[in-house]
Structures are given as C-alpha cells and as structure tokens.
Design a protein around this motif. Structure first.
Motif, mmCIF file in Angstrom:
data_model
loop_
_atom_site.group_PDB
_atom_site.id
_atom_site.type_symbol
_atom_site.label_atom_id
_atom_site.label_comp_id
_atom_site.label_asym_id
_atom_site.label_seq_id
_atom_site.Cartn_x
_atom_site.Cartn_y
_atom_site.Cartn_z
ATOM 1 N N PHE A 71 0.829 -1.204 0.000
ATOM 2 C CA PHE A 71 0.000 0.000 0.000
ATOM 3 C C PHE A 71 0.860 1.250 0.000
ATOM 4 N N LYS A 72 0.270 2.341 -0.432
ATOM 5 C CA LYS A 72 0.976 3.616 -0.485
ATOM 6 C C LYS A 72 0.989 4.254 0.897
ATOM 7 N N PRO A 73 2.133 4.793 1.312
ATOM 8 C CA PRO A 73 2.203 5.401 2.640
ATOM 9 C C PRO A 73 1.454 6.737 2.685
ATOM 10 N N VAL A 74 1.054 7.129 3.883
ATOM 11 C CA VAL A 74 0.458 8.448 4.075
ATOM 12 C C VAL A 74 1.616 9.406 4.305
ATOM 13 N N THR A 75 2.023 10.078 3.264
ATOM 14 C CA THR A 75 3.130 11.021 3.346
ATOM 15 C C THR A 75 2.634 12.368 3.852
ATOM 16 N N ILE A 242 16.116 14.464 5.303
ATOM 17 C CA ILE A 242 16.829 13.242 5.700
ATOM 18 C C ILE A 242 16.050 12.004 5.260
ATOM 19 N N ASP A 243 14.742 12.070 5.422
ATOM 20 C CA ASP A 243 13.899 10.928 5.040
ATOM 21 C C ASP A 243 13.968 10.672 3.537
ATOM 22 N N ALA A 244 14.011 11.759 2.744
ATOM 23 C CA ALA A 244 14.091 11.618 1.284
ATOM 24 C C ALA A 244 15.419 10.976 0.865
ATOM 25 N N LEU A 245 16.513 11.369 1.529
ATOM 26 C CA LEU A 245 17.822 10.774 1.227
ATOM 27 C C LEU A 245 17.817 9.281 1.528
ATOM 28 N N LYS A 246 17.230 8.943 2.660
ATOM 29 C CA LYS A 246 17.169 7.533 3.053
ATOM 30 C C LYS A 246 16.314 6.741 2.061
ATOM 31 N N ALA A 247 15.169 7.331 1.656
ATOM 32 C CA ALA A 247 14.273 6.648 0.722
ATOM 33 C C ALA A 247 14.949 6.400 -0.620
ATOM 34 N N ASP A 250 17.528 3.561 -0.155
ATOM 35 C CA ASP A 250 16.880 2.250 -0.033
ATOM 36 C C ASP A 250 16.259 1.801 -1.345
ATOM 37 N N TYR A 251 15.672 2.747 -2.075
ATOM 38 C CA TYR A 251 15.044 2.417 -3.357
ATOM 39 C C TYR A 251 16.087 1.907 -4.355
ATOM 40 N N LEU A 262 9.373 4.632 -5.553
ATOM 41 C CA LEU A 262 10.155 5.447 -4.613
ATOM 42 C C LEU A 262 9.261 5.979 -3.483
ATOM 43 N N GLU A 263 8.033 6.336 -3.834
ATOM 44 C CA GLU A 263 7.106 6.894 -2.843
ATOM 45 C C GLU A 263 6.881 5.930 -1.675
ATOM 46 N N GLN A 264 6.911 4.639 -1.968
ATOM 47 C CA GLN A 264 6.645 3.641 -0.937
ATOM 48 C C GLN A 264 7.809 3.461 0.031
ATOM 49 N N TYR A 265 8.926 4.108 -0.247
ATOM 50 C CA TYR A 265 10.078 4.065 0.664
ATOM 51 C C TYR A 265 10.092 5.264 1.610
ATOM 52 N N LEU A 266 9.263 6.248 1.329
ATOM 53 C CA LEU A 266 9.187 7.415 2.204
ATOM 54 C C LEU A 266 8.488 7.037 3.503
ATOM 55 N N SER A 267 8.885 7.691 4.582
ATOM 56 C CA SER A 267 8.270 7.399 5.885
ATOM 57 C C SER A 267 6.818 7.850 5.894
ATOM 58 N N SER A 268 6.006 7.029 6.494
ATOM 59 C CA SER A 268 4.600 7.374 6.629
ATOM 60 C C SER A 268 4.414 8.226 7.881
ATOM 61 N N VAL A 269 3.513 9.181 7.814
ATOM 62 C CA VAL A 269 3.214 10.021 8.977
ATOM 63 C C VAL A 269 1.882 9.565 9.578
#
Length: 476
Positions: A71-75, A242-247, A250-251, A262-269
């Motif tokens: 599923f897509k994260p809630v960014t 920082i979260d974008a760099l990590k995503a 990882d991607y 790539l969007e699915q690697y971003l942290s969900s809020v």
C-alpha cells in the motif's frame, strides 16, 4: 353551584377517596420521576462525554492488514491534502527518521549495552520533525520543555531539543552542538545483518531540553522509556530532507522490494486532525477515506473512545425508557380502574345531575378537574422524592454497568496489537462524576407531561362510563 366550586366540594367532602387517589398518583409519579431523571441524566452525560472527548481523527496503519497487501504510505503531502477538507480545523503530524551518532551516547535500559555490538546503532536515535511549533506530545502535556525553546519551524533549520536523560548522560546543555549521521544500510541476507554503506553527517544546535512522562506500563514500560529518552525533536524540513535521502538510497539498493515505487520508501506520517465539530467526524472519515490507501490505513476518531462508554449510557437509557413505557401504561391501567370504581359509587349523584338537565359533558369535566387537581398535587409531592429515589438507583446502575463492561480482545489468538494510544481517554471515575441526577426544567416538564397525560387518558376511558349512564334506570 358552578362546576369549579362543586369540584372543590367533592374533593374535600370525600377525603378518604381523595387521599387514596392522591397516594396512587404519588406512587406512580415517583416511579415515572425516577425514570425521567435517569433518562435526562444519561442524555446529559452523553453530551458531556462527547464534549470532553473532543472532535479529533487520526490516520494510522491498520495493523490487522499488515503483510496482506502493498500500500501507499500516508506522506506529509497526503496529510496536507486531507487537511484541506472543510471539516478540518488544524492538523498535527511528524516525520520520524532513525539516525546514529559516533559521539552522542544513547540511553539504554541495558547497563551492558555496547553500540559496537548493535547492528542497528545507525538508527538508535529517533528524530521527529513536526509540522507544528508545539508537537502533539507537548500540546497534550505528556512532554514538557524544561529549558530553552522549541526548534525553529523555518525550513532548513538544524535545531533540536533533546531529553533531559540524554543531556545528563552526555553532559550537553542548551547552546551546544551535537553531530549525528544518517546511516544508509543494506540488508545482508546471507549474514543476517545490516551493513552501513555510508554515513551522512548532520551537525545540530541544541536549543532546548525536555522531559517526557512515561505513559506505558507492564512489560514494555522499560523499552518505551528507552525509546522516549532517545527521541529528538527537530524541524519538519530537515526531517523531510533526511527521510528523502534515506528513501532514495533504499530504493536504489533494495533487491527484495523490486515492484515498489520510490514513494513507498518514504516514511509514513500519522496525522491527527482537530475537527470543527464532533458532528463532522462521520463525514470527515467518509471523505478522507477516499484520499488514502485503505488497504493499509484506517481512520480512528475520538468517537471510538466514546463508544467504550456509550454502551453503558445507552443501557441505562434503555432501562429508563422501559420503565417509562411500562410505568406510563401501568399508570393508565391503575388510574382507570380506580376511577371506574369511584365513579360507580357516585352513579346516583351523576343521575341526579342529568335528571336536572345537566349535560353529561359537564359532569365529565367535573370529574376531570377533580382528578387533575389531585394529580397535580401528587406530582408536586413526588418531584423531590422521585429525584432522590432516582439518584440512589442510578448510581448503583452506572456502577454495575461499568463493572460489567466487556474487555476488548484481539480476534487473532496470541496476537496483541501495538496500536497507537487512543485519541481521547475517559475512565469510570470520570463517568460516575459527570452522571448527575438533578431537578431542572426538563425533568419537571417531562414528569408533569407524562403523569398528567396518563391521567387524561384514564379520564377519557372512564368518561365512557359516565356517558353510558341513563338517569331513569339509576333513579327508578
């Protein structure tokens, strides 16, 4: 002699029968008064609890669906899109990313903890970047700023506040700088460990020191204390960066999740929304659900917390409504029987009135006035006593209802979900405190309306006996 004067003479002359009728009405009115009091108190408690629990909603992961779908994260972008709905007053969310440090020592409940032996040391510290100048923990009062100020909300600002525990352990103070790094690691499946491939350093300025009260109990209390002690608040902009760099890392390096974007690697809020009114909760959930991926997320609200107590309130209302229905029905039946018996003893009196040319309707009006005057007196006497009766019974009822409230359990045997804390909480003591049986206008109006209504129905039924009288048959 007029009807009104004749009514008064009839009541005072037949003191015994008037007293019996008064006693019957008094007993009936006390029963109905008790039910009305409990009903009004339940409704009042219902409104008070809704007001105290507030109008909040939160988008969070649906743990019951974990592992069943992608599923897509809630960014943050999704959270802001939902915040534009008309029902929303404000929104609070934070991006959380793990960081490590070669200089700052983390807090551990394990006295023998060695970061060199911890393969997850690169994400030992939890950095939270909030969209609000006063994050939810501070707004709720579970966290308090002891020294300094909150981090600047300006994008790019590298300011942080740390816990008192970290400050004391590392002899840090407001104004000092501290270096942390973003550790980009890959999962070494063969050796079953994470290998840090690069460390991106960030130097932060400590602008505040805070303390957070422990909200956990049981076996996880110490673990929660460790997490809280290593939580650092910073700016939303830098946390997003920082979260974008990590995503991106990882991607590019993940060889297992090859079908994800790539969007699915971003942290969900986990955004929490303050709504304009508790009446907006249902419509907000309906509209917000269209903007998120419900395969992995759900929307909880303060209404869910209310459901935990609403069952007890509804049960009491149901009991009081049943008492009202049966009490009113019994009142009509009993009063009708009593009136018919009394009227049969007075048939010669009524026969004389009709023989003298008085209309049957006029005789019926006299009887109605007699009953209503006595009923008014009986109701007035029961206002206080009925309320006191309800007060004693209702306290016992609410205590019983809360004591028998079922505990919530998981549908999955052996599975204890680690879900977010409820948006609002209410305990039994608070419910009992707010449950007040009082004498007010609604109580008085309701009591008079029901008892007088039952009396009128009884009079109308009994009037059939008067209208059926034939003066010749009575007097001959």
């Amino acid at each position: 002699m007029g009807v009104i004067k004749r009514t008064w003479v009839s009541i005072t002359k037949r003191k015994g029968k008037s007293l019996i009728l008064l006693l019957v009405v008094f007993v009936i009115a006390n029963v109905i008064a008790g039910a009305v009091s409990v009903n009004n108190a339940s409704e009042q408690l219902n409104n008070v609890m809704k007001g105290q629990l507030g109008a909040k909603a939160r988008i969070e992961q649906d743990l019951s669906k974990m592992g069943t779908a992608v599923f897509k994260p809630v960014t943050a972008e999704v959270a802001e899109t939902v915040a534009k709905l008309t029902q929303v007053k404000s929104v609070d969310y934070s991006i959380e990313v793990g960081m490590g440090s070669d200089k700052v020592k983390s807090y551990s409940v394990d006295k023998d903890y060695d970061p060199d032996d911890d393969e997850f040391a690169f994400a030992r510290f939890s950095f939270k970047g909030s969209n609000s100048s006063k994050p939810s923990d501070f707004a709720a009062g579970t966290a308090q700023l002891l020294e300094g100020v909150m981090p600047s909300t300006e994008r790019g600002s590298k300011e942080i506040i740390i816990t008192k525990t970290l400050a004391e352990k590392n002899k840090l103070k407001v104004g000092d700088t501290a270096t942390f790094y973003l550790g980009n690691a890959v999962n070494d499946v063969k050796n079953r460990r994470f290998d840090v491939k690069e460390k991106i350093p960030y130097e932060f300025k400590i602008v505040g020191i805070y303390n957070k009260a422990s909200t956990s109990s049981g076996p996880d209390a110490e673990y929660s204390k460790e997490i809280d002690a290593n939580t650092i608040y910073t700016n939303l902009g830098i946390a997003t960066e920082i979260d974008a760099l990590k995503a991106n890392f990882d991607y590019a390096h993940d060889t297992q999740r090859t079908n994800e974007t790539l969007e699915q690697y971003l942290s969900s809020v986990t955004p929490t929304y303050e709504l304009k009114s508790s009446d907006d909760i249902d419509s907000f959930i309906a509209e917000a659900s269209k903007l998120i991926d419900t395969n992995g997320y759900k929307i909880t609200s303060s209404k869910d917390s209310f459901k935990s107590v609403s069952g007890s309130i509804a049960s009491m209302k149901e009991i009081s409504n049943l008492i009202l229905i049966f009490g009113t029905g019994a009142a009509i039946l009993i009063l009708t029987l009593v009136l018919v018996l009394f009227l049969r003893e007075r048939k010669h009196e009524f026969g004389i009135y009709q023989a003298l040319g008085e209309a049957k309707v006029k005789t019926t009006v006299q009887v109605a006035l007699e009953v209503l005057i006595i009923a008014m007196l009986g109701i007035s006497l029961s206002i206080y006593s009925g309320n006191k009766l309800a007060e004693g019974l209702s306290k016992q009822m609410i205590t019983t209802q809360l004591a028998t409230k079922p505990e919530e359990t998981s549908n999955i045997p052996g599975f204890v979900p680690m879900e977010e804390a409820p948006l609002s909480t209410v305990d039994e003591a608070e419910i009992a405190k707010n449950f007040e049986v009082s004498i007010d206008s609604n109580y008085i109006i309701g009591l008079y309306s029901l008892v007088l209504g039952a009396s009128m129905v009884s009079i109308l039924i009994s009037a059939g006996y008067i209208l059926s009288l034939n003066p010749r048959e009575i007097l001959l």
